[in-house]
Design a protein around this motif. Structure first.
Motif, PDB file in Angstrom:
ATOM      1  N   MET A  28       0.844  -1.198   0.000  1.00  0.00           N
ATOM      2  CA  MET A  28       0.000   0.000   0.000  1.00  0.00           C
ATOM      3  C   MET A  28       0.876   1.243   0.000  1.00  0.00           C
ATOM      4  O   MET A  28       1.736   1.380   0.847  1.00  0.00           O
ATOM      5  CB  MET A  28      -0.849   0.034   1.277  1.00  0.00           C
TER       6      MET A  28
ATOM      7  N   GLU B 216      -3.170   5.039   6.154  1.00  0.00           N
ATOM      8  CA  GLU B 216      -2.474   4.189   7.127  1.00  0.00           C
ATOM      9  C   GLU B 216      -2.039   4.938   8.376  1.00  0.00           C
ATOM     10  O   GLU B 216      -1.411   4.353   9.252  1.00  0.00           O
ATOM     11  CB  GLU B 216      -1.225   3.591   6.472  1.00  0.00           C
TER      12      GLU B 216
ATOM     13  N   TYR C 240      -7.541  -4.778   5.718  1.00  0.00           N
ATOM     14  CA  TYR C 240      -7.430  -4.161   4.386  1.00  0.00           C
ATOM     15  C   TYR C 240      -7.388  -5.216   3.293  1.00  0.00           C
ATOM     16  O   TYR C 240      -6.972  -6.352   3.522  1.00  0.00           O
ATOM     17  CB  TYR C 240      -6.235  -3.200   4.292  1.00  0.00           C
TER      18      TYR C 240
ATOM     19  N   ALA D  30      -3.974  -6.952   8.048  1.00  0.00           N
ATOM     20  CA  ALA D  30      -2.889  -7.778   8.571  1.00  0.00           C
ATOM     21  C   ALA D  30      -3.043  -7.800  10.079  1.00  0.00           C
ATOM     22  O   ALA D  30      -3.524  -6.835  10.665  1.00  0.00           O
ATOM     23  CB  ALA D  30      -1.530  -7.184   8.204  1.00  0.00           C
TER      24      ALA D  30
ATOM     25  N   ARG E   6       7.354  -7.091  11.365  1.00  0.00           N
ATOM     26  CA  ARG E   6       7.588  -5.698  10.949  1.00  0.00           C
ATOM     27  C   ARG E   6       8.658  -5.130  11.880  1.00  0.00           C
ATOM     28  O   ARG E   6       8.613  -5.340  13.084  1.00  0.00           O
ATOM     29  CB  ARG E   6       6.337  -4.852  11.122  1.00  0.00           C
TER      30      ARG E   6
ATOM     31  N   ARG F 102       5.389  -0.246   9.557  1.00  0.00           N
ATOM     32  CA  ARG F 102       4.342  -0.571   8.579  1.00  0.00           C
ATOM     33  C   ARG F 102       4.583   0.120   7.239  1.00  0.00           C
ATOM     34  O   ARG F 102       3.740   0.022   6.336  1.00  0.00           O
ATOM     35  CB  ARG F 102       2.974  -0.087   9.103  1.00  0.00           C
TER      36      ARG F 102
END
Ligand code: GLY
Length: 354
Positions: free
Chosen positions: A46, A52, A219, A237, A280, A306
């Motif tokens: 994305m 976000e 998402y 996620a 992450r 992210r």
């Protein structure tokens, strides 16, 4: 003057940095035993700094918007498609709609344009979406396929599995090893587990859909289908702090599927082709570490949490500019020196934690 640079880590960040440095005429070696297999492998791709962002993340938004502006040239250079179409925020119940409203308020305060769509307008734009309470469209945002981006970068920047011989003494080493940093920096980044699913469907959304379903964020990111193949949709996620090795959990898959099919009922007929989990790389203040560490000839390009895919071109530019400048002027929000290691390897935060 051309410099010798070792880049440790061949995820999207290390590769983008290496590519930028090669373009600028530097002599670059990239080292990674498993290129493009870390967080970049799981990333949905994305390019959505506004959709976000959360409250209190002003710097994340500012950096994300700056990097989004670099993406069209970056994608052109690599020959990878950059899909536009914006991001659609939707809420299912009244509480979820409040989340959408809060996001719109936040973005309006930062001067980011959004369009509020009622239930009818949402369905006009995405006819296969379930009946939702309403939503908002964030134009200008996009998406890429991070695996294609990494493959394109790997075609341009060779990667070696082991360190170059001692005789090849780098002027600078850039550490871009994501969530696992070497000493003495290992305390700066921790892994935050994220699970994603990939489903193959002949009825994908036309743009990224970010929704709240009874409070659960989810998402759906469509991938442009290759000829003769159904489209893929990345569903993400989960987000979990953990110590052990990342594994896909039944609970994670269930939560994602449950929320995703409420938004997009056609997913019931979709083929579940992949479940993936990666860590992450997250920092204490949620901002990346980009620039000199304070140790001679050493830089960090890590901790993107992210936003690794989005921030890749900006990170490459910041690192290359800093490396070429006698008086590098690093944005304090990302400067790794905002964290000072003491003798025991501990970390002090030098400005307010967010
Ligand atoms: N950028 C999406 C995620 O980290 O899940």
């Amino acid at each position: 003057m051309a410099l010798r640079v070792t880049v440790r880590g061949a995820g999207i960040i290390g590769l983008a940095v290496a590519d930028e440095l090669v373009q600028r005429g530097h002599d670059v070696r990239v080292v990674d035993p498993a290129p493009a297999q870390g967080a970049s492998y799981a990333a949905a791709g994305m390019l959505a700094p506004a959709a976000e962002v959360w409250h209190g993340e002003d710097d994340v938004l500012r950096l994300g918007l700056a990097s989004l502006a670099l993406w069209p040239d970056f994608a052109r250079r690599l020959g990878v498609p950059l899909e536009t179409g914006g991001t659609l925020l939707v809420g299912v119940d009244a509480g979820d709609l409040q989340q959408v409203d809060r996001q719109v308020e936040l973005l309006t305060r930062h001067g980011v344009a959004t369009e509020t769509w009622d239930r009818r307008e949402v369905v006009e734009h995405e006819p296969s979406l379930a009946r939702v309470g309403g939503g908002a469209w964030v134009p200008g945002e996009g998406r890429v396929d991070p695996r294609r981006v990494c493959a394109a970068l790997l075609d341009r920047v060779p990667v070696q599995a082991t360190e170059p011989p001692e005789s090849w003494r780098p002027d600078v080493t850039v550490i871009a090893t994501g969530s696992v940093l070497p000493d003495p920096h290992c305390h700066l980044v921790r892994g935050v587990r994220g699970e994603i699913l990939r489903l193959r469907t002949d009825d994908p959304p036309t743009r990224t859909v970010r929704g709240w379903v009874a409070g659960e964020p989810v998402y759906l990111v469509p991938r442009t289908p290759e000829q003769g193949v159904s489209a893929e949709v990345v569903v993400g996620a989960t987000s979990e702090e953990h110590d052990g090795a990342p594994v896909v959990t039944a609970g994670g898959v269930l939560r994602l599927l449950a929320a995703a099919r409420v938004l997009w009922p056609a997913l019931d007929r979709a083929e579940l082709v992949e479940t993936t989990v990666r860590d992450r790389p997250s920092t204490i203040d949620g901002l990346p570490l980009i620039g000199w560490t304070g140790r001679p000839g050493e830089m960090l390009a890590a901790g993107h949490y992210r936003h690794g895919v989005l921030l890749a071109p900006l990170t490459a530019q910041v690192i290359a500019d800093a490396l070429e400048s006698d008086h590098p002027d690093i944005d304090p929000a990302v400067d790794p020196r905002r964290f000072i290691s003491d003798d025991s390897g501990g970390v002090h935060v030098t400005h307010a934690q967010r």
